[in-house]
Design an enzyme around this catalytic site. Structure first.
Site, short mmCIF file in Angstrom:
data_model
loop_
_atom_site.label_atom_id
_atom_site.label_comp_id
_atom_site.label_asym_id
_atom_site.label_seq_id
_atom_site.Cartn_x
_atom_site.Cartn_y
_atom_site.Cartn_z
N THR A 37 0.83 -1.22 0.00
CA THR A 37 0.00 0.00 0.00
C THR A 37 0.86 1.26 0.00
OG1 THR A 37 -0.19 -0.19 2.40
CG2 THR A 37 -2.04 -1.00 1.10
N VAL A 59 8.37 -7.82 5.47
CA VAL A 59 8.72 -8.10 6.89
C VAL A 59 8.39 -9.52 7.32
CG1 VAL A 59 8.66 -5.77 7.89
CG2 VAL A 59 6.53 -7.09 7.71
N ILE A 63 15.55 -10.55 8.01
CA ILE A 63 16.54 -9.72 7.33
C ILE A 63 17.65 -9.36 8.32
CG2 ILE A 63 15.29 -7.55 7.84
CD1 ILE A 63 16.18 -6.59 4.97
N THR A 92 1.86 -10.56 8.24
CA THR A 92 2.62 -9.30 8.34
C THR A 92 2.68 -8.85 9.80
OG1 THR A 92 2.05 -8.64 6.11
CG2 THR A 92 2.60 -6.87 7.63
N ASN A 99 10.06 -11.05 13.43
CA ASN A 99 11.32 -10.76 12.73
C ASN A 99 11.97 -9.48 13.25
OD1 ASN A 99 11.43 -13.03 11.06
ND2 ASN A 99 10.07 -12.11 9.55
N GLY A 102 13.23 -9.96 16.82
CA GLY A 102 14.46 -10.76 16.78
C GLY A 102 15.64 -9.88 16.38
N ARG A 106 18.92 -8.88 18.68
CA ARG A 106 20.30 -9.15 18.24
C ARG A 106 21.15 -7.89 18.29
NH1 ARG A 106 23.11 -8.71 13.62
NH2 ARG A 106 21.28 -8.16 12.37
N TYR A 145 -6.66 -8.12 11.22
CA TYR A 145 -5.95 -6.89 11.62
C TYR A 145 -5.96 -6.75 13.14
CZ TYR A 145 -4.77 -1.86 11.56
OH TYR A 145 -4.18 -0.63 11.76
N ARG A 186 -10.14 4.42 3.24
CA ARG A 186 -10.53 4.92 4.57
C ARG A 186 -11.42 6.14 4.40
NH1 ARG A 186 -4.74 4.55 7.60
NH2 ARG A 186 -3.96 4.49 5.45
P1 NAD Z 1 -0.28 2.54 4.91
O1 NAD Z 1 -1.06 1.41 4.35
O2 NAD Z 1 -0.17 3.79 4.11
O3 NAD Z 1 1.21 2.09 5.24
C1 NAD Z 1 1.58 0.77 5.52
C2 NAD Z 1 2.92 0.50 4.85
O4 NAD Z 1 3.34 -0.85 5.17
C3 NAD Z 1 2.83 0.56 3.32
O5 NAD Z 1 3.92 1.31 2.81
C4 NAD Z 1 2.91 -0.90 2.90
O6 NAD Z 1 3.43 -1.09 1.59
C5 NAD Z 1 3.80 -1.48 3.98
N1 NAD Z 1 3.64 -2.94 4.16
C6 NAD Z 1 2.48 -3.62 4.27
N2 NAD Z 1 2.74 -4.94 4.41
C7 NAD Z 1 4.09 -5.07 4.41
C8 NAD Z 1 4.97 -6.17 4.50
N3 NAD Z 1 4.52 -7.43 4.64
N4 NAD Z 1 6.32 -5.95 4.45
C9 NAD Z 1 6.79 -4.69 4.29
N5 NAD Z 1 6.00 -3.59 4.19
C10 NAD Z 1 4.68 -3.79 4.24
O7 NAD Z 1 -0.89 2.84 6.35
P2 NAD Z 1 -0.57 3.95 7.44
O8 NAD Z 1 -1.82 4.67 7.74
O9 NAD Z 1 0.65 4.71 7.07
O10 NAD Z 1 -0.27 3.03 8.71
C11 NAD Z 1 1.05 2.77 9.16
C12 NAD Z 1 0.99 1.91 10.42
O11 NAD Z 1 0.26 2.59 11.44
C13 NAD Z 1 0.30 0.56 10.22
O12 NAD Z 1 0.97 -0.42 10.97
C14 NAD Z 1 -1.07 0.78 10.78
O13 NAD Z 1 -1.66 -0.40 11.26
C15 NAD Z 1 -0.78 1.77 11.91
N6 NAD Z 1 -1.99 2.56 12.22
C16 NAD Z 1 -2.39 3.58 11.41
C17 NAD Z 1 -3.54 4.28 11.71
C18 NAD Z 1 -4.02 5.41 10.85
O14 NAD Z 1 -5.10 5.93 11.13
N7 NAD Z 1 -3.32 5.88 9.86
C19 NAD Z 1 -4.29 3.94 12.84
C20 NAD Z 1 -3.86 2.88 13.64
C21 NAD Z 1 -2.69 2.21 13.33
N1 UDP Z 2 -16.98 4.87 6.33
C1 UDP Z 2 -18.03 5.43 5.63
N2 UDP Z 2 -17.87 5.63 4.29
C2 UDP Z 2 -16.72 5.33 3.63
C3 UDP Z 2 -15.64 4.77 4.35
C4 UDP Z 2 -15.80 4.54 5.71
O1 UDP Z 2 -19.09 5.73 6.19
O2 UDP Z 2 -16.66 5.56 2.42
C5 UDP Z 2 -17.13 4.68 7.79
C6 UDP Z 2 -16.79 3.27 8.27
O3 UDP Z 2 -17.93 2.42 8.19
C7 UDP Z 2 -16.36 3.55 9.70
C8 UDP Z 2 -15.71 4.92 9.64
O4 UDP Z 2 -16.19 5.52 8.43
O5 UDP Z 2 -17.49 3.61 10.55
C9 UDP Z 2 -14.19 4.89 9.62
O6 UDP Z 2 -13.81 3.98 8.61
P1 UDP Z 2 -12.30 3.76 8.16
O7 UDP Z 2 -12.32 2.72 7.08
O8 UDP Z 2 -11.67 5.06 7.85
O9 UDP Z 2 -11.52 3.22 9.44
P2 UDP Z 2 -11.90 2.37 10.74
O10 UDP Z 2 -11.87 3.35 11.83
O11 UDP Z 2 -13.25 1.75 10.59
O12 UDP Z 2 -10.82 1.35 10.78
#
Ligand code: NAD
Ligand code: UDP
Length: 312
Positions: A37, A59, A63, A92, A99, A102, A106, A145, A186
């Site tokens: 992503t 991941v 590595i 993941t 990983n 670990g 190390r 998740y 989202r």
């Molecule tokens: P994002 O999807 O933009 O970023 C995730 C990144 O991880 C991407 O660059 C993707 O390519 C990489 N990735 C996924 N699977 C991988 C794998 N197996 N090996 C190597 N790279 C991998 O999402 P984000 O919003 O930037 O979220 C970053 C982190 O923060 C995530 O762990 C997410 O769960 C956590 N998080 C984000 C939010 C938020 O609202 N943005 C909320 C709660 C937790």
């Molecule tokens: N949602 C929505 N319309 C959209 C996308 C999301 O109404 O097009 C709602 C979803 O059902 C949730 C909230 O917005 O109640 C936040 O969704 P998101 O996917 O951003 O993250 P979540 O907090 O659910 O992980």
């Protein structure tokens, strides 16, 4: 001391902003990403910096690297993307944590886990505080998740207790801003892109479910404060406690874009949490952190970013 930081998920939305902030402090950054992503465009402007390296790697495979700080962010964060291949999402979270822990063990690195408000599930306690154990369905569409992130937290604390690994755990609440993808799925990105294109705004359910939205700059500041803290493992909530219904978010986006989009109602996804708001007392106390950017203030640059992304 200048640090060598390994940022997994470094080409993603939050990861790329983190890489940029660490480089701005004059530190080295190893950005590790499988580009599921994430996008090279997010970090293209960093490639010329001699302190920055991109490592294309997954991941779930081990590595060998040297770093003294590890930020473990690798994991798709949007429900659409993490449900695309649930088994891979669990791998993941779990194998990625194993990983990286670990590796931290190390090389004796400090390691931070990007955990999530999702570990509270559909919360029976409101607002959510760190002592709440959560209300999570173990076999639903979000489980790959939620449970993956819960196991990752368990692994972090087991490595801390058993092997004295220097861990930090943050629980991130809905964070948004520039560099989210147009098709991220989202809610903020969906609504902004729909409003800008004049398409219907898709409210899932009745739109009365709530979320609390944090602008990425506040979040990155909190994440770095946690990593810089010498004696606090967490878990700590990081998010903005201003709570909005999803309908209020849609109305704010329509107002700020001047859009004529209509609201349309779609089925509520299974196990969609009904409400979410962080209690951030612990972050205030331990990190002297609280967010400063209000929703409308953060939406403006986010709207400008998406307008450019879709060629307006
Ligand atoms: P994002 O999807 O933009 O970023 C995730 C990144 O991880 C991407 O660059 C993707 O390519 C990489 N990735 C996924 N699977 C991988 C794998 N197996 N090996 C190597 N790279 C991998 O999402 P984000 O919003 O930037 O979220 C970053 C982190 O923060 C995530 O762990 C997410 O769960 C956590 N998080 C984000 C939010 C938020 O609202 N943005 C909320 C709660 C937790
Ligand atoms: N949602 C929505 N319309 C959209 C996308 C999301 O109404 O097009 C709602 C979803 O059902 C949730 C909230 O917005 O109640 C936040 O969704 P998101 O996917 O951003 O993250 P979540 O907090 O659910 O992980």
């Amino acid at each position: 001391m200048s640090h060598v930081n390994l940022v997994t998920g470094g080409a993603g939305f939050l990861g790329s902003h983190l890489c940029e902030a660490l480089l701005a402090r004059g530190e080295e950054v190893l950005c590790l990403d499988n580009l599921f992503t994430g996008r090279k465009e997010n970090i293209a402007h960093l490639l010329g910096d001699s302190n920055f390296e991109l490592i294309r790697h997954d991941v779930t495979e081990s590595i060998v690297l040297e770093a003294n700080r590890i930020f473990n962010l690798a994991c798709p964060a949007s429900p659409v993307h993490y449900q695309h291949n649930p088994v891979k999402t669990i791998k993941t979270n779990v194998m990625g944590a194993l990983n990286m822990l670990g590796l931290a063990k190390r090389v004796k690195a400090r390691i931070l886990q990007a955990s999530t408000s999702e570990i509270y599930g559909d919360p029976a306690v409101h607002p959510q505080e760190e002592s709440y154990w959560g209300n999570v369905n173990p076999i639903g569409p979000r489980s790959c998740y939620d449970e993956g992130k819960r196991v990752a937290e368990t692994l972090f604390f087991d490595y801390y207790q058993q092997n004295q690994v220097d861990i930090r755990v943050i629980r991130i609440f809905n964070t948004y801003g520039p560099r989210m993808q147009v098709d991220d799925g989202r809610v903020v990105s969906n609504f902004v892109v729909q409003a800008l294109r004049g398409n219907p705004i898709t409210l899932y359910g009745d739109g009365n479910q709530t979320r609390s939205f944090c602008y990425y700059e506040d979040l990155i500041r909190g994440m770095m404060a946690m990593m810089d803290n010498d004696d606090f493992t967490g878990p700590v909530n990081l998010g903005n406690p201003d709570e909005f219904t999803i309908r209020e978010l849609a109305e704010a986006v329509i107002r700020l874009t001047g859009s004529k989009s209509e609201l349309v109602f779609k089925p509520l996804p299974e196990n969609d949490p009904t409400r979410r708001k962080p209690n951030i007392s612990l972050a205030k106390e331990k990190l002297n952190w609280e967010p400063g950017i209000k929703l409308e203030e953060g939406l403006k640059p986010t709207i400008a970013y998406f307008a450019k992304e879709i060629g307006l």
